[in-house]
Design a protein around this motif. Structure first.
Motif, mmCIF file in Angstrom:
data_model
loop_
_atom_site.group_PDB
_atom_site.id
_atom_site.type_symbol
_atom_site.label_atom_id
_atom_site.label_comp_id
_atom_site.label_asym_id
_atom_site.label_seq_id
_atom_site.Cartn_x
_atom_site.Cartn_y
_atom_site.Cartn_z
ATOM 1 N N ARG A 96 0.836 -1.023 0.102
ATOM 2 C CA ARG A 96 0.121 -0.055 -0.076
ATOM 3 C C ARG A 96 0.884 1.158 0.133
ATOM 4 N NH1 ARG A 96 -5.507 0.671 0.398
ATOM 5 N NH2 ARG A 96 -5.601 2.742 0.596
ATOM 6 N N ALA A 97 2.031 1.044 0.702
ATOM 7 C CA ALA A 97 2.843 2.293 0.756
ATOM 8 C C ALA A 97 4.293 1.576 0.399
ATOM 9 C CB ALA A 97 2.937 2.924 2.075
ATOM 10 N N PRO A 98 4.926 2.568 -0.615
ATOM 11 C CA PRO A 98 6.436 1.836 -0.903
ATOM 12 C C PRO A 98 7.398 1.548 0.093
ATOM 13 C CG PRO A 98 5.707 3.969 -2.289
ATOM 14 C CD PRO A 98 4.768 3.907 -1.165
ATOM 15 N N GLY A 99 7.358 2.187 1.223
ATOM 16 C CA GLY A 99 8.174 1.780 2.152
ATOM 17 C C GLY A 99 8.109 0.467 2.962
ATOM 18 N N MET A 100 7.088 -0.064 2.487
ATOM 19 C CA MET A 100 6.500 -1.260 3.393
ATOM 20 C C MET A 100 7.001 -2.424 2.479
ATOM 21 S SD MET A 100 2.595 -0.328 3.831
ATOM 22 C CE MET A 100 1.958 -1.346 5.142
ATOM 23 N N LYS A 101 7.728 -2.472 1.379
ATOM 24 C CA LYS A 101 8.284 -3.458 0.676
ATOM 25 C C LYS A 101 9.674 -3.625 0.980
ATOM 26 C CE LYS A 101 9.686 -1.279 -3.704
ATOM 27 N NZ LYS A 101 9.146 -0.900 -4.867
ATOM 28 N N TYR A 102 10.279 -2.856 1.904
ATOM 29 C CA TYR A 102 11.803 -2.814 2.170
ATOM 30 C C TYR A 102 11.898 -3.578 3.498
ATOM 31 C CZ TYR A 102 11.923 0.402 -1.499
ATOM 32 O OH TYR A 102 11.762 1.136 -2.838
ATOM 33 N N ARG A 103 13.111 -4.373 3.410
ATOM 34 C CA ARG A 103 13.453 -5.198 4.439
ATOM 35 C C ARG A 103 14.001 -3.899 5.488
ATOM 36 N NH1 ARG A 103 18.582 -8.306 6.330
ATOM 37 N NH2 ARG A 103 17.737 -9.499 8.259
ATOM 38 N N HIS A 104 13.830 -4.154 6.893
ATOM 39 C CA HIS A 104 13.826 -3.130 7.793
ATOM 40 C C HIS A 104 14.521 -3.620 9.084
ATOM 41 C CE1 HIS A 104 10.975 0.233 6.409
ATOM 42 N NE2 HIS A 104 11.779 0.632 7.277
ATOM 43 N N TYR A 105 15.176 -2.548 9.932
ATOM 44 C CA TYR A 105 15.474 -2.611 11.134
ATOM 45 C C TYR A 105 16.517 -3.636 11.283
ATOM 46 C CZ TYR A 105 10.752 -0.504 11.234
ATOM 47 O OH TYR A 105 9.653 0.384 10.818
ATOM 48 N N ALA A 106 17.275 -4.118 10.376
ATOM 49 C CA ALA A 106 17.826 -5.431 10.622
ATOM 50 C C ALA A 106 19.324 -5.061 11.125
ATOM 51 C CB ALA A 106 18.001 -6.250 9.203
ATOM 52 N N PRO A 107 19.838 -5.896 12.055
ATOM 53 C CA PRO A 107 21.062 -5.993 12.408
ATOM 54 C C PRO A 107 21.797 -6.871 11.477
ATOM 55 C CG PRO A 107 20.003 -7.414 13.656
ATOM 56 C CD PRO A 107 18.962 -6.747 12.924
ATOM 57 N N LYS A 108 23.102 -6.963 11.342
ATOM 58 C CA LYS A 108 23.891 -7.566 10.456
ATOM 59 C C LYS A 108 23.784 -9.306 10.226
ATOM 60 C CE LYS A 108 26.787 -3.676 10.169
ATOM 61 N NZ LYS A 108 28.055 -2.874 10.765
ATOM 62 N N ALA A 109 23.566 -9.760 11.494
ATOM 63 C CA ALA A 109 23.388 -11.221 11.643
ATOM 64 C C ALA A 109 21.831 -11.285 11.549
ATOM 65 C CB ALA A 109 23.492 -11.785 12.839
ATOM 66 N N PRO A 110 21.274 -12.479 11.032
ATOM 67 C CA PRO A 110 20.157 -12.978 10.868
ATOM 68 C C PRO A 110 19.218 -13.320 12.052
ATOM 69 C CG PRO A 110 21.338 -14.717 9.918
ATOM 70 C CD PRO A 110 22.310 -13.553 10.569
ATOM 71 N N VAL A 111 18.314 -12.906 12.129
ATOM 72 C CA VAL A 111 17.398 -13.008 13.435
ATOM 73 C C VAL A 111 16.200 -13.951 13.223
ATOM 74 C CG1 VAL A 111 15.931 -11.541 14.914
ATOM 75 C CG2 VAL A 111 17.582 -10.465 13.940
ATOM 76 N N THR A 112 15.734 -14.545 14.229
ATOM 77 C CA THR A 112 14.713 -15.686 14.245
ATOM 78 C C THR A 112 14.117 -15.133 15.528
ATOM 79 O OG1 THR A 112 16.051 -17.208 13.588
ATOM 80 C CG2 THR A 112 13.999 -18.057 14.795
ATOM 81 N N LYS A 126 10.209 -7.918 11.317
ATOM 82 C CA LYS A 126 10.641 -7.091 10.016
ATOM 83 C C LYS A 126 12.112 -7.367 10.283
ATOM 84 C CE LYS A 126 8.173 -3.984 7.959
ATOM 85 N NZ LYS A 126 7.954 -2.914 7.255
ATOM 86 N N ALA A 127 12.664 -7.083 11.582
ATOM 87 C CA ALA A 127 14.152 -7.351 11.691
ATOM 88 C C ALA A 127 14.548 -8.817 11.143
ATOM 89 C CB ALA A 127 14.706 -7.086 13.013
ATOM 90 N N ALA A 128 13.594 -9.876 11.501
ATOM 91 C CA ALA A 128 13.684 -11.169 11.149
ATOM 92 C C ALA A 128 13.533 -11.416 9.556
ATOM 93 C CB ALA A 128 13.034 -12.002 12.142
ATOM 94 N N GLY A 129 13.076 -10.404 9.019
ATOM 95 C CA GLY A 129 12.608 -10.975 7.905
ATOM 96 C C GLY A 129 11.305 -11.710 7.766
ATOM 97 N N PHE A 130 10.568 -11.698 8.795
ATOM 98 C CA PHE A 130 9.383 -12.422 9.482
ATOM 99 C C PHE A 130 9.867 -14.057 9.270
ATOM 100 C CE2 PHE A 130 7.300 -8.553 7.858
ATOM 101 C CZ PHE A 130 6.232 -8.666 9.158
ATOM 102 N N HIS A 131 11.069 -14.320 9.773
ATOM 103 C CA HIS A 131 11.376 -15.716 10.099
ATOM 104 C C HIS A 131 11.137 -15.786 11.712
ATOM 105 C CE1 HIS A 131 14.334 -18.732 11.112
ATOM 106 N NE2 HIS A 131 13.503 -19.621 10.183
ATOM 107 N N ILE A 132 9.876 -16.642 11.772
ATOM 108 C CA ILE A 132 9.063 -16.644 12.967
ATOM 109 C C ILE A 132 8.960 -17.879 13.480
ATOM 110 C CG2 ILE A 132 7.275 -16.144 14.499
ATOM 111 C CD1 ILE A 132 6.727 -13.845 12.398
ATOM 112 N N VAL A 133 9.305 -18.644 14.805
ATOM 113 C CA VAL A 133 8.915 -19.781 14.895
ATOM 114 C C VAL A 133 7.848 -19.867 16.152
ATOM 115 C CG1 VAL A 133 11.211 -21.030 14.031
ATOM 116 C CG2 VAL A 133 11.182 -20.228 16.458
ATOM 117 N N GLU A 134 7.330 -20.907 16.285
ATOM 118 C CA GLU A 134 6.272 -20.787 17.471
ATOM 119 C C GLU A 134 6.721 -21.988 18.410
ATOM 120 O OE1 GLU A 134 2.468 -19.993 17.633
ATOM 121 O OE2 GLU A 134 2.873 -20.632 19.737
#
Ligand code: AMP
Ligand code: MG
Length: 339
Positions: free
Chosen positions: A223-239, A330-338
């Motif tokens: 809906r807004a262009p900014g929403m498509k970018y990966r965001h808030y990310a530290p250098k290491a991948p986040v889960t 968002k920092a995790a690129g939506f890499h989420i585990v339950e």
């Protein structure tokens, strides 16, 4: 360029720099902003250069009060004034139809503009002294966690901006809530310090944009262009690990490698203590306000370490928990585990 360090005696200097087309780091109650005169296309263009920000990601215009809305917006619905009455000055941005005097550089060519009236006293004093709307995104390099202290903003922007005004640590810690008032029902584009529950109490039905809670699929148009970018990310991948705090803490203890970083609630620090592992506390499990203040500092802190992965607990999505989980996800690129 040399970045001048300013403090509260230097409000006029900050305002003069803005009026002269300069870039100034400005404290707000949400995060530090990278401000420029919002009516000066060249100055606004330099914001994109300093951040490495994609040109199609619009900025927010910061104004001293709702009485300035008419100058830059048209077809303003009554809901805008109701929200302003309840929540301004404060961490709420409204997307409204723009007038032609708002430069395309601010809106990334959209026919709407994001408007906010910030609460931080130094920020308000600078905008009033400059007597122009201040265009400002968060003061981080594009894609990195937003800065909540002047020192964090300088990590990214020292030498790239004319000055930074130190107003102490930010009291909210996550960026403003963004609500689009150009559609029916109004739509939450980004959760923040003003909660979804507060918006619904004021407006009735409020839709939540799908990009708030999940990754946009390939080919899906945000809906807004900014929403498509990966965001808030530290250098290491986040889960991100969801579920009751005891369960997510145990899951992380069982799955994290010996050198992995951990972001956990205060209560679980002892579970991870003792090893070589860098651990950052998000604050008490029951205090989501504190979690919002700490989330970006926690993400940023790992960039000074050698971790190759980061595991994070997260709160439920009630209240400002929706903003905290959104930033972690968002920092995790939506890499989420339950758990
Ligand atoms: P930041 O750059 O971190 O301050 O974020 C500004 C946010 O406001 C971005 O996510 C933009 O996409 C959003 N934004 C600004 N203007 C608009 C607009 N007219 N419509 C939708 N989103 C907007
Ligand atoms: Mg930002």
């Amino acid at each position: 360029m040399e970045t001048k360090r300013l403090s509260q005696q230097d409000i006029q200097t900050a305002a003069d720099l803005l009026r002269a087309g300069g870039l100034v780091g400005i404290p707000t109650e949400t995060v530090y902003g990278l401000g420029a005169n919002g009516l000066d296309p060249a100055a606004v263009g330099r914001i994109f250069q300093a951040k490495g920000r994609p040109q199609d990601n619009p900025l927010i215009l910061h104004i001293p009060g709702a009485d300035w809305l008419e100058r830059y917006c048209r077809d303003i619905p009554a809901a805008a004034y109701e929200l302003a009455r309840r929540f301004w000055p404060g961490p709420l941005t409204m997307v409204l139809r723009r007038r032609d005097n708002v430069p395309d550089q601010v809106t990334a060519g959209l026919d709407t503009v994001g408007m906010r009236c910030p609460a931080h006293p130094l920020c308000r004093a600078v905008i009033q002294a400059a007597d122009v709307p201040v265009a400002a995104p968060s003061g981080n390099t594009s894609g990195r966690p937003s800065p909540t202290t002047a020192a964090h903003m300088l990590e990214d922007m020292d030498g790239r901006i004319d000055a930074i005004l130190d107003g102490g640590p930010c009291s909210v810690g996550v960026e403003s809530t963004i609500v689009d008032l150009t559609c029916t029902p109004p739509r939450l584009l980004r959760p923040g310090g003003i909660t979804l529950e507060q918006l619904r109490a004021a407006l009735g039905e409020v839709a939540v944009d799908p990009a708030v809670t999940r990754l946009m699929g390939a080919g899906e148009r945000p809906r807004a262009p900014g929403m498509k970018y990966r965001h808030y990310a530290p250098k290491a991948p986040v889960t991100v690990v969801t579920g009751a705090p005891e369960r997510s803490a145990a899951y992380i203890a069982a799955h994290a490698g010996p050198g992995d970083g951990v972001i956990c609630f205060e209560e679980f620090l002892p579970m991870y203590a003792g090893g070589a592992r860098p651990v950052m506390s998000l604050g008490p499990a029951g205090d989501k306000g504190e979690q919002a203040r700490r989330v970006f500092d926690a993400l940023r802190a790992f960039d000074h370490t050698a971790v190759s992965a980061i595991w994070a607990q997260c709160p439920d999505s009630g209240g400002i928990g929706l903003a905290v989980t959104n930033r972690l996800n968002k920092a995790a690129g939506f890499h989420i585990v339950e758990a």
